[in-house]
Design a protein around this motif. Sequence first.
Motif, PDB file in Angstrom:
ATOM      1  N   PHE A 437       0.844  -1.200   0.000  1.00  0.00           N
ATOM      2  CA  PHE A 437       0.000   0.000   0.000  1.00  0.00           C
ATOM      3  C   PHE A 437       0.876   1.246   0.000  1.00  0.00           C
ATOM      4  N   ALA A 438       1.886   1.199   0.856  1.00  0.00           N
ATOM      5  CA  ALA A 438       2.784   2.347   0.943  1.00  0.00           C
ATOM      6  C   ALA A 438       3.676   2.424  -0.287  1.00  0.00           C
ATOM      7  N   ARG A 439       3.485   1.432  -1.161  1.00  0.00           N
ATOM      8  CA  ARG A 439       4.224   1.337  -2.410  1.00  0.00           C
ATOM      9  C   ARG A 439       5.741   1.458  -2.187  1.00  0.00           C
ATOM     10  N   GLN A 440       6.118   0.788  -1.161  1.00  0.00           N
ATOM     11  CA  GLN A 440       7.546   0.675  -0.918  1.00  0.00           C
ATOM     12  C   GLN A 440       8.152  -0.243  -1.960  1.00  0.00           C
ATOM     13  N   GLU A 441       7.307  -1.248  -2.308  1.00  0.00           N
ATOM     14  CA  GLU A 441       7.787  -2.199  -3.298  1.00  0.00           C
ATOM     15  C   GLU A 441       7.268  -1.790  -4.653  1.00  0.00           C
ATOM     16  N   LYS A 442       8.107  -1.288  -5.485  1.00  0.00           N
ATOM     17  CA  LYS A 442       7.687  -0.941  -6.842  1.00  0.00           C
ATOM     18  C   LYS A 442       7.895  -2.162  -7.722  1.00  0.00           C
ATOM     19  N   ALA A 443       6.745  -2.632  -8.251  1.00  0.00           N
ATOM     20  CA  ALA A 443       6.872  -3.853  -9.053  1.00  0.00           C
ATOM     21  C   ALA A 443       7.352  -3.517 -10.453  1.00  0.00           C
ATOM     22  N   ASN A 444       7.986  -4.461 -11.093  1.00  0.00           N
ATOM     23  CA  ASN A 444       8.371  -4.290 -12.495  1.00  0.00           C
ATOM     24  C   ASN A 444       7.169  -4.554 -13.376  1.00  0.00           C
ATOM     25  N   LEU A 445       6.972  -3.725 -14.366  1.00  0.00           N
ATOM     26  CA  LEU A 445       5.860  -3.935 -15.293  1.00  0.00           C
ATOM     27  C   LEU A 445       6.409  -4.538 -16.575  1.00  0.00           C
ATOM     28  N   GLN A 446       5.702  -5.529 -17.072  1.00  0.00           N
ATOM     29  CA  GLN A 446       6.097  -6.101 -18.366  1.00  0.00           C
ATOM     30  C   GLN A 446       4.854  -6.533 -19.106  1.00  0.00           C
ATOM     31  N   LYS A 447       5.035  -6.987 -20.336  1.00  0.00           N
ATOM     32  CA  LYS A 447       3.884  -7.357 -21.164  1.00  0.00           C
ATOM     33  C   LYS A 447       3.269  -8.644 -20.638  1.00  0.00           C
ATOM     34  N   ILE A 448       2.016  -8.548 -20.162  1.00  0.00           N
ATOM     35  CA  ILE A 448       1.359  -9.769 -19.678  1.00  0.00           C
ATOM     36  C   ILE A 448      -0.002  -9.906 -20.348  1.00  0.00           C
ATOM     37  N   LEU A 478     -12.400 -11.800 -26.668  1.00  0.00           N
ATOM     38  CA  LEU A 478     -11.669 -12.447 -27.770  1.00  0.00           C
ATOM     39  C   LEU A 478     -11.540 -13.961 -27.529  1.00  0.00           C
ATOM     40  N   GLU A 479     -12.645 -14.495 -26.944  1.00  0.00           N
ATOM     41  CA  GLU A 479     -12.734 -15.933 -26.666  1.00  0.00           C
ATOM     42  C   GLU A 479     -11.504 -16.437 -25.908  1.00  0.00           C
ATOM     43  N   GLY A 480     -11.018 -15.603 -25.020  1.00  0.00           N
ATOM     44  CA  GLY A 480      -9.912 -16.030 -24.159  1.00  0.00           C
ATOM     45  C   GLY A 480      -8.536 -15.872 -24.793  1.00  0.00           C
ATOM     46  N   LYS A 481      -8.496 -15.354 -26.067  1.00  0.00           N
ATOM     47  CA  LYS A 481      -7.182 -15.123 -26.689  1.00  0.00           C
ATOM     48  C   LYS A 481      -6.449 -14.035 -25.927  1.00  0.00           C
ATOM     49  N   PRO A 482      -5.121 -14.013 -25.983  1.00  0.00           N
ATOM     50  CA  PRO A 482      -4.369 -13.072 -25.161  1.00  0.00           C
ATOM     51  C   PRO A 482      -4.684 -11.616 -25.501  1.00  0.00           C
ATOM     52  N   ILE A 483      -4.812 -10.805 -24.420  1.00  0.00           N
ATOM     53  CA  ILE A 483      -4.909  -9.361 -24.559  1.00  0.00           C
ATOM     54  C   ILE A 483      -3.796  -8.801 -23.694  1.00  0.00           C
ATOM     55  N   PHE A 484      -2.861  -8.096 -24.343  1.00  0.00           N
ATOM     56  CA  PHE A 484      -1.672  -7.709 -23.600  1.00  0.00           C
ATOM     57  C   PHE A 484      -1.768  -6.330 -22.990  1.00  0.00           C
ATOM     58  N   VAL A 485      -1.265  -6.266 -21.762  1.00  0.00           N
ATOM     59  CA  VAL A 485      -1.141  -4.956 -21.105  1.00  0.00           C
ATOM     60  C   VAL A 485       0.267  -4.886 -20.532  1.00  0.00           C
ATOM     61  N   ASN A 486       0.656  -3.679 -20.168  1.00  0.00           N
ATOM     62  CA  ASN A 486       1.931  -3.498 -19.506  1.00  0.00           C
ATOM     63  C   ASN A 486       1.674  -3.635 -18.015  1.00  0.00           C
ATOM     64  N   GLY A 487       1.999  -4.788 -17.399  1.00  0.00           N
ATOM     65  CA  GLY A 487       1.606  -4.995 -16.018  1.00  0.00           C
ATOM     66  C   GLY A 487       2.478  -5.998 -15.280  1.00  0.00           C
ATOM     67  N   ASN A 488       2.067  -6.197 -14.014  1.00  0.00           N
ATOM     68  CA  ASN A 488       2.780  -7.142 -13.167  1.00  0.00           C
ATOM     69  C   ASN A 488       1.818  -8.256 -12.790  1.00  0.00           C
ATOM     70  N   MET A 489       2.122  -9.476 -13.186  1.00  0.00           N
ATOM     71  CA  MET A 489       1.231 -10.618 -13.011  1.00  0.00           C
ATOM     72  C   MET A 489       0.820 -10.783 -11.557  1.00  0.00           C
ATOM     73  N   ASN A 490       1.809 -10.750 -10.637  1.00  0.00           N
ATOM     74  CA  ASN A 490       1.512 -10.946  -9.227  1.00  0.00           C
ATOM     75  C   ASN A 490       0.528  -9.915  -8.703  1.00  0.00           C
ATOM     76  N   GLN A 491       0.812  -8.660  -9.060  1.00  0.00           N
ATOM     77  CA  GLN A 491      -0.060  -7.575  -8.559  1.00  0.00           C
ATOM     78  C   GLN A 491      -1.473  -7.699  -9.111  1.00  0.00           C
TER      79      GLN A 491
END
Length: 611
Positions: A437-448, A478-491
């Motif tokens: 919450f305090a965003r001490q941990e800045k996650a890496n964003l990548q194409k997911i 898209l019937e479950g086909k991939p839709i990409f965003v710039n994000g962090n999977m865990n988050q």
Amino acid sequence: MGDSLASLRTKLILVVALITIVSFVSVLVSNLRLVKADKEESLRQSNRQVSELVAKFVISQIGEYRRGLNYIYDSWSENPEFALQAEYFPDYAWVTIVDWTGKPVFEWENTKALQKSGISSHKLLGKRNKDSLFSEVRQVLSKSDDWLFFNSTVDPLMPTFLLGSEVSSETDDIRYVALAEIFADSLYKQVQSRDGQELMLIDSHQNLLLSTREGWDPSKIILSDDQTLEIVKALNVGEERLELIEPLQMEEQLSYMKKFKAGQGLTLILQEPYKNLTAGHKKIQWQSGIVGLIVLIFVINVIIFMAHRFTSPLRKLSDLMTLVGKGEFSGRVDVKSNDEVGKLAKGFNRMLHDLSERDGELNRAKQKLIQSEKMSAFGQMSAGIAHEVKNPLAGILGYAQMAKKKLEDRPEVFNYMEIIEKETTRCKEIVENLMRFARQEKANLQKIDINKAVQDSVRLVEHQITVSGIKIVQVYALEGKPIFVNGNMNQIQQVMLNLMLNAQHAMESKGTLSVSTHFDEVHKQVMIMISDTGCGMSAEVQARIFEPFFTTKGVGKGTGLGLSVTIGIIKDHKGNIDVDSTEGKGTTFTISLPAFGADEGEAETEEKKTA
Ligand SMILES: Nc1ncnc2c1ncn2[C@@H]1O[C@H](COP(=O)(O)OP(=O)(O)O)[C@@H](O)[C@H]1O
Ligand SMILES: [Mg+2]
């Protein structure tokens, strides 16, 4: 403001009323003056005509008498024994002709007529002296070839004129003077005047020769009115004049006077009471007054109506302004006119619209500022606490796990150690959440692939949720086909877990959890919707759900950190989260995230596959 508007209206009414009154009165006055001038002019015209006629008649009559005298003279000079026949000269009372030295050459009396009236020729002369009359005539004749004609009445029952004139033939060098006393009746009879008018003749002696006033006594020959007499005396020969005269103890008279060219000041006067002239005038005044009053009342009514129409938009504006002063921007002025006031109202409405928008923006910004200040305060505090607590907790957990391994043969202590391990793990999770919450941990964003992230998240909680009796419905874009965003999977998974567990808590043991993704190709956005059919939220709760530590759940059940962590993550992903909830019906959270184009993403996966 209302008062000043009222007085504006009053001023408007007063000004227009004043203008109306002034213009009406001035038109009235000038009209009346015109009417008066016109009437005076027409009176002058008609009096001139009447006077001309009467003068012509009188002059021709006197000419007749003079011709008679000439005839007598001619007859006498042809035949000194000539005798006058009374029936040919009924108007003459007596005739005398003298030569220039004053010696009488001819004398005649109308004995018949005199006898009939019982007056002697001597009495007819009264106090007058024949010799002095002759010398007066001679004096006139020595200056001009004029003649004299005047009232010589002694007895009112037998009015007479005296005529003095030269008689001589063209062949003669000698000049003779004729004097005749003439009965006035025939002239009196023929000179008449219109009703209301008085016609007077002034004779050669500036006395009254005749008057058409009823009951006038021909022996009363002195003109009683000095004013008139003054004017008559001052008039030149042939001159005319129209004067307003106010004789003593008589009403005003409009007098027309004309002095004859001959007869030594013979003057005609035509008089009419001034009130005859102004009678119609008064009536016009009176009628115009009434018309004016009606016009004024009408005009004032029209003005009041118009003033109301002009000022009522202003009143509306001013009322609205009072509201605006109190911070109320929702009102609008309804003015349809296209004039300056209409434009003012339109401008005012525009201003109100802008103001209310800006006010809303300001409020939202204020709210955001408060929120972010709160968040940052919480953030700092949480970060501090988490940092301090994290390491000791890790120690406790590590030692608990180690101790657990050594105590496998002592089940009662082993159980305690297990509880310590579980609770410490829970504490660790809370601390981790706090740090996130305090965003001490800045996650890496990548194409997911967002579809995959959501599917995986559902799979994690699917068992736990369906066991509690809740149905899960999933729909993928898209019937479950991939839709990409710039994000962090865990988050993203953490966000999904937070929202799905909240939904489960809201529904308890029955209901439907719907999870779906949508792809907006135009705006390049992906939406994730998590819907439940649970208890929903009141507006007050909705307003606070993103606050850290806000929870409606009992102690130990909720930390109130789930949604505040969620919103932090979504913001980090440059996305948005919205909530739509109805109490008793259910809640829908919608997350929108910027996405790469579907093709672009697919192309890249192909690349990855081949690589
Ligand atoms: N799907 C939902 N339905 C009803 N209320 C919800 C839902 N999600 C969240 N809330 C409300 O928001 C509050 C805050 O949620 P959250 O931040 O996750 O904290 P916690 O779950 O620990 O209470 C909850 O206490 C609950 O009142
Ligand atoms: Mg929660």
